[in-house]
Design an enzyme around this catalytic site. Structure first.
Site, PDB file in Angstrom:
ATOM      1  N   HIS A   1       0.853  -1.184   0.000  1.00 43.86           N
ATOM      2  CA  HIS A   1       0.000   0.000   0.000  1.00 43.86           C
ATOM      3  C   HIS A   1       0.888   1.232   0.000  1.00 43.86           C
ATOM      4  O   HIS A   1       1.930   1.260   0.668  1.00 43.86           O
ATOM      5  CB  HIS A   1      -0.895   0.041   1.236  1.00 43.86           C
ATOM      6  CG  HIS A   1      -1.883  -1.079   1.324  1.00 43.86           C
ATOM      7  ND1 HIS A   1      -2.793  -1.346   0.325  1.00 43.86           N
ATOM      8  CD2 HIS A   1      -2.096  -2.013   2.291  1.00 43.86           C
ATOM      9  CE1 HIS A   1      -3.532  -2.378   0.671  1.00 43.86           C
ATOM     10  NE2 HIS A   1      -3.123  -2.806   1.863  1.00 43.86           N
TER      11      HIS A   1
ATOM     12  N   CYS B   1       0.926 -10.660  -4.011  1.00 40.82           N
ATOM     13  CA  CYS B   1      -0.105 -11.646  -3.682  1.00 40.82           C
ATOM     14  C   CYS B   1       0.404 -13.074  -3.805  1.00 40.82           C
ATOM     15  O   CYS B   1      -0.371 -14.019  -3.988  1.00 40.82           O
ATOM     16  CB  CYS B   1      -1.358 -11.428  -4.537  1.00 40.82           C
ATOM     17  SG  CYS B   1      -2.049  -9.766  -4.347  1.00 40.82           S
TER      18      CYS B   1
END
Length: 219
Positions: free
Chosen positions: A72, A183
């Site tokens: 992020h 991910c």
């Protein structure tokens, strides 16, 4: 209710989401929080340390959401829907589908076609033709061939109530994604709207995504 929080600390926001969810009851109104964070890597419950390749001084925080490691940073719209699924009358699979659908519809408003990849939550774009409408068909040895990931998804559900959520890349420094296997997928390219030719700003994207989420996650 949609709340625009702006730039907020990740750890404090995670604690606030958890506190909200633990204290809510069947009469607590749902909320959707929209924010962005200072640079941070976050590990999901199943996260493997080996997927963090070179953090380069960026903090790595353990979380209680599903999924592997993601990044992020400024220029990314992060949406945290705090939703009572029982009141909404849906299960987790449908909830994930709706989150992804809201991202797809938000991208559509900018002329971009979002794609799903089976077994890999999040939304992807065709790098060679981000605006093309052709569906991805046929077997592929690499399901991510030709794709860039533009939105990551990781959720937590406790007592039928959700927190954590989805992150949509708008106009970021994308280089920190090179420090991880995004991910959990080695070599997966990550993109933002700016990289695929869309000129817009955080407020516009946050507003549109927030509207879509509010529309699709209301009883």
């Amino acid at each position: 209710m949609v709340r625009v929080l702006g730039r907020v600390d990740y750890a404090a926001t995670m604690d606030a989401m958890r506190g909200f969810t633990e204290q809510r009851d069947e009469s607590t109104p749902d909320e959707i929080w929209l924010c962005e964070h200072a640079p941070v890597y976050t590990q999901g419950l199943a996260g493997q340390a080996g997927h963090v390749l070179n953090p380069r001084g960026i903090p790595v925080l353990q979380t209680n959401r599903g999924g592997q490691v993601t990044y992020h940073g400024p220029g990314q719209v992060v949406a945290y829907p705090l939703i009572d699924l029982r009141r909404l009358g849906i299960y987790v699979k449908e909830y994930v589908y709706r989150l992804e659908h809201c991202v797809i519809k938000t991208l559509e408003g900018f002329g971009i076609t979002g794609h799903r990849v089976a077994g890999a939550p999040g939304i992807y774009v065709e790098l060679a033709d981000p605006s093309g409408h052709a569906a991805r068909t046929g077997p592929r040895s690499d399901p991510f061939e030709g794709l860039g990931k533009i939105a990551a998804l990781g959720i937590k559900v406790t007592r039928h109530c959700t927190y954590h959520g989805v992150a949509l890349n708008v106009a970021m420094d994308l280089s920190p994604f090179d420090g991880i296997n995004p991910c959990g997928y080695a070599g997966l390219q990550t993109v933002d709207l700016a990289k695929i030719g869309v000129s817009t700003d955080w407020d516009t994207v946050a507003g549109r995504l927030g509207d879509k989420l509010a529309s699709h996650l209301s009883p």
